[in-house]
Design a protein around this motif. Structure first.
Motif, short mmCIF file in Angstrom:
data_model
loop_
_atom_site.label_atom_id
_atom_site.label_comp_id
_atom_site.label_asym_id
_atom_site.label_seq_id
_atom_site.Cartn_x
_atom_site.Cartn_y
_atom_site.Cartn_z
N THR A 119 0.81 -1.13 -0.12
CA THR A 119 -0.14 0.00 -0.05
C THR A 119 0.65 1.30 -0.07
OG1 THR A 119 -0.33 0.47 2.38
CG2 THR A 119 -1.50 -1.31 1.62
N GLU A 120 0.35 2.46 -0.47
CA GLU A 120 1.18 3.58 -0.46
C GLU A 120 -0.07 4.67 -0.44
OE1 GLU A 120 4.48 4.96 -3.04
OE2 GLU A 120 2.78 5.96 -3.94
N VAL A 121 0.22 5.60 0.31
CA VAL A 121 -0.83 6.82 0.90
C VAL A 121 0.18 7.94 0.58
CG1 VAL A 121 -2.49 7.77 2.49
CG2 VAL A 121 -2.21 5.27 2.19
N TYR A 122 -0.50 8.72 -0.21
CA TYR A 122 0.57 10.28 -0.43
C TYR A 122 -0.34 11.50 0.23
CZ TYR A 122 2.89 13.92 -2.69
OH TYR A 122 3.78 15.12 -3.20
N TRP A 123 0.43 12.42 0.75
CA TRP A 123 -0.35 13.72 1.23
C TRP A 123 0.71 14.68 0.72
CZ3 TRP A 123 -1.10 10.13 4.96
CH2 TRP A 123 -2.42 9.83 5.34
N ARG A 124 0.39 15.42 -0.40
CA ARG A 124 1.11 16.49 -1.01
C ARG A 124 1.56 17.58 -0.03
NH1 ARG A 124 -1.58 17.56 -5.18
NH2 ARG A 124 -0.61 16.12 -6.51
N ASP A 125 2.50 18.28 -0.23
CA ASP A 125 2.92 19.15 0.92
C ASP A 125 1.92 20.14 1.03
OD1 ASP A 125 5.61 18.83 1.73
OD2 ASP A 125 6.40 19.86 0.08
N HIS A 126 1.61 20.36 2.32
CA HIS A 126 0.45 21.68 2.70
C HIS A 126 0.76 22.71 3.48
CE1 HIS A 126 1.08 18.49 5.88
NE2 HIS A 126 0.49 19.21 6.77
#
Length: 241
Positions: free
Chosen positions: A234-241
């Protein structure tokens, strides 16, 4: 697992990391990260726990059980309780006949060129992703002390066996040297892990060998990767915020 203290901004602990509710205004409990439903007994010592609201904790329980049973059925190649060596799995399949039937419907058989019978399992993606994202939020919060309250930019799940050799290599090792050369947030548990190697192997945090491992990286945002039962990547990604 080793007990690791953290020294991060306490103000980040004011919200439920799953729904964003202010913890001081709702009933709370402690949620294991990853979900204990995905692990095997005896459980590892000092499993990570985070504070969440009671409502969120209950909301995920059925999806956790679905994912747990689905993985075991895929690994055993059958939904038949008699085919499962783990008594807990066998009992659950007998007890939840409707859930067992739903998992069975996700199984499609096919014939190989050599005349052998193979099968493909197609999970209920929404249910799987809810648990994957739940655990990813917990990993970021526990390891970095940062609540990820927004929806992730990207969620991916794929069996390891479905990856090419290069895809598998990228998934396993991409960015490990870069990550280990860069210090995580000062005072975070991940900083302690990187410098001491506690519970780590090849850049992965080993929760239960052969059952659950994960990585958290800062790469133009936050990336959380995990492997369940050495089968589901699995992979979960949050872009810079």
């Amino acid at each position: 697992m080793d007990q690791i203290r953290e020294f991060v901004d306490e103000r980040q602990k004011a919200w439920c990391i799953q729904c964003g509710a202010t913890l001081g205004e709702v009933a709370t409990n402690r949620d294991h990260v990853p979900s204990k439903a995905l692990l095997r007994k005896p459980y590892p010592a000092n499993l990570p726990v985070v504070a969440t609201c009671v409502s969120c904790n209950k909301e995920f329980s059925q999806d956790e059980e679905y994912l747990y049973l689905f993985l075991h059925c895929v690994l055993a190649g059958s939904t038949d309780p008699a085919r499962h060596p783990d008594p807990k799995v066998a009992r659950a399949l007998r007890r939840h006949e409707k859930l067992r039937a739903r998992i069975e419907r996700s199984r499609t058989e096919y014939r190989t060129i050599g005349g052998e019978t193979g099968c493909v399992w197609n999970p209920e993606e929404g249910r799987v992703e809810r648990i994957v994202v739940k655990n990813a939020r917990g990993h970021v919060y526990y390891e970095y002390g940062e609540p990820m309250l927004s929806a992730p930019t990207r969620v991916r799940t794929l069996p390891l066996t479905a990856m090419s050799a290069s895809e598998r290599d990228d998934f396993e090792y991409d960015g490990v040297v870069e990550e280990l050369a860069r210090s995580p947030e000062v005072g975070s548990r991940m900083m302690t892990r990187v410098f001491t190697g506690q519970d780590m192997r090849d850049g992965w945090v080993i929760v239960q060998d052969g059952v659950y491992r994960f990585r958290v990286q800062e790469r133009s945002g936050i990336v959380v990767r995990s492997v369940l039962s050495e089968h589901l990547a699995t992979e979960v990604y949050w872009r810079d915020h």
